[in-house]
Scaffold this active site. Structure first.
Site, PDB file in Angstrom:
ATOM      1  CG  ASP A  61      24.410  18.706  43.021  1.00 32.65           C
ATOM      2  OD1 ASP A  61      24.084  17.830  42.066  1.00 32.65           O
ATOM      3  OD2 ASP A  61      23.909  19.538  43.506  1.00 32.65           O
ATOM      4  NE  ARG A  99      22.307  23.600  40.263  1.00 34.21           N
ATOM      5  CZ  ARG A  99      22.051  22.361  41.358  1.00 34.21           C
ATOM      6  NH1 ARG A  99      23.339  22.299  42.386  1.00 34.21           N
ATOM      7  NH2 ARG A  99      21.591  20.819  40.462  1.00 34.21           N
ATOM      8  CD  GLU A 119      45.025  47.304  39.574  1.00 31.41           C
ATOM      9  OE1 GLU A 119      44.506  46.850  38.518  1.00 31.41           O
ATOM     10  OE2 GLU A 119      45.479  46.021  40.264  1.00 31.41           O
ATOM     11  N   PRO A 144      39.202  39.123  44.639  1.00 34.19           N
ATOM     12  CG  PRO A 144      40.684  39.944  43.111  1.00 34.19           C
ATOM     13  CD  PRO A 144      39.459  40.154  43.726  1.00 34.19           C
TER      14      PRO A 144
HETATM   15  C1  9D3 Z   1      46.671  42.611  40.402  1.00 35.30           C
HETATM   16  C2  9D3 Z   1      45.801  42.840  41.434  1.00 35.30           C
HETATM   17  N1  9D3 Z   1      44.906  42.495  41.321  1.00 35.30           N
HETATM   18  C3  9D3 Z   1      44.124  42.182  43.036  1.00 35.30           C
HETATM   19  C4  9D3 Z   1      44.309  40.373  42.930  1.00 35.30           C
HETATM   20  C5  9D3 Z   1      43.520  43.563  40.834  1.00 35.30           C
HETATM   21  C6  9D3 Z   1      42.415  42.386  40.732  1.00 35.30           C
HETATM   22  C7  9D3 Z   1      42.278  41.923  39.763  1.00 35.30           C
HETATM   23  C8  9D3 Z   1      40.961  41.084  39.749  1.00 35.30           C
HETATM   24  C9  9D3 Z   1      41.451  43.209  41.095  1.00 35.30           C
HETATM   25  C10 9D3 Z   1      40.175  43.146  41.542  1.00 35.30           C
HETATM   26  C11 9D3 Z   1      40.036  41.772  40.348  1.00 35.30           C
HETATM   27  C12 9D3 Z   1      38.351  40.985  39.586  1.00 35.30           C
HETATM   28  N2  9D3 Z   1      38.204  40.360  40.553  1.00 35.30           N
HETATM   29  C13 9D3 Z   1      37.089  40.271  41.123  1.00 35.30           C
HETATM   30  O1  9D3 Z   1      36.430  41.131  41.376  1.00 35.30           O
HETATM   31  C14 9D3 Z   1      36.889  38.925  41.646  1.00 35.30           C
HETATM   32  C15 9D3 Z   1      37.373  37.713  41.823  1.00 35.30           C
HETATM   33  C16 9D3 Z   1      38.303  37.175  41.093  1.00 35.30           C
HETATM   34  O2  9D3 Z   1      38.882  37.933  40.033  1.00 35.30           O
HETATM   35  N3  9D3 Z   1      38.837  35.819  41.153  1.00 35.30           N
HETATM   36  C17 9D3 Z   1      38.498  34.791  41.623  1.00 35.30           C
HETATM   37  N4  9D3 Z   1      37.122  35.235  42.848  1.00 35.30           N
HETATM   38  C18 9D3 Z   1      37.278  36.428  42.156  1.00 35.30           C
HETATM   39  S1  9D3 Z   1      35.972  37.379  43.965  1.00 35.30           S
HETATM   40  C19 9D3 Z   1      35.846  38.445  42.681  1.00 35.30           C
END
Ligand code: 9D3
Length: 241
Positions: free
Chosen positions: A158, A143, A105, A78
């Site tokens: 596209d 793709r 986490e 994220p």
């Molecule tokens: C509460 C803190 N969170 C961090 C923002 C913890 C957390 C949330 C979601 C840790 C890992 C995840 C799992 N998500 C991904 O690994 C992830 C992701 C996403 O949740 N949204 C958008 N792109 C991506 S790329 C990897």
């Protein structure tokens, strides 16, 4: 999850035809302890578990031995830079890419600093793991490999390849429950149809995603349409739509 997605549709066909290879690796295969632990409690305390660095480093080192060094090691998280069509095109030009994902986490930051070559997010929403983002990246990149999508024109044309939204599509019947297909599309006037589609695409982009227009690749006719629509917008009352 990943193998399930790879077994369907365009991706499955492309893999079958050896236009690309995708291999999912289980981090537990790269553990050494009796419990095959891939995570541990966070230093400093707090909720949830943190992915340990050793299995990730060992996995990438094993992949490098088996298939050669990857040209990119993408950590999906994220916190990453936003993944977009340009990033997909860049990755499609590489021979070997490793994508690191997990459910956790957090992930030991030494992985981001010393193993990953880049960190990508697929958007500002919280998912329960990185597998879907990894698959999103694989799909968007696949793709762009020649032959994966049957119709090359459809890839080149596209809308996102040019940085604007798509125009509306219609098929038969020409009238459905009193809703008619726009006359111009039924008319068969190809010049008019092309112009109408350009106008629709630019109008929609202006309404919904105006920020895209800053970097869009517009031809002269499209630039003219945009100027005209912006003139009209200036004079019109606000708050419609
Ligand atoms: C509460 C803190 N969170 C961090 C923002 C913890 C957390 C949330 C979601 C840790 C890992 C995840 C799992 N998500 C991904 O690994 C992830 C992701 C996403 O949740 N949204 C958008 N792109 C991506 S790329 C990897």
């Amino acid at each position: 999850m990943i193998e399930g997605a790879l077994a369907e549709g365009i991706l499955a066909r492309a893999i079958q035809r050896e236009l690309l290879t995708v291999r999912a690796r289980d981090l537990r295969e790269f553990t050494e302890d009796r419990h095959r632990s891939v995570d541990d409690v966070p230093y400093g305390g707090g909720p949830g578990m943190v992915l340990k660095p050793e299995p990730l480093f060992r996995a990438v080192e094993a992949i490098a031995r088996d298939t050669g060094a990857p040209q990119a090691i993408v950590l999906v998280s994220p916190q990453g830079r936003p993944f977009c069509q340009d990033e997909a095109a860049r990755l499609a030009g590489l021979e070997r890419v490793v994508i690191l994902c997990g459910r956790y986490e957090g992930i030991d930051d030494r992985v981001r600093e010393n193993l990953a070559t880049e960190e990508l997010s697929i958007g500002d929403y919280v998912l329960s793991g990185g597998e879907l983002p990894a698959l999103v990246i694989v799909d968007a990149v696949a793709r762009l490999i020649p032959g994966v999508v049957g119709d090359e024109d459809s890839v080149a044309g596209d809308s996102f390849a040019r940085g604007i939204l798509d125009f509306p599509h219609f098929t038969r019947p020409a009238e459905f429950r009193d809703w008619k297909v726009p006359d111009v599309l039924v008319s068969g006037h190809h010049g008019e149809i092309r112009k109408w589609r350009k106008r629709q695409a630019i109008e929609l982009t202006l309404q919904r995603r105006p920020e895209l227009l800053a970097d869009a690749e517009l031809d002269v006719e499209e630039q003219e349409i945009l100027r005209e629509l912006m003139e009209r917008q200036k004079g019109a009352p606000h708050g419609r739509d």
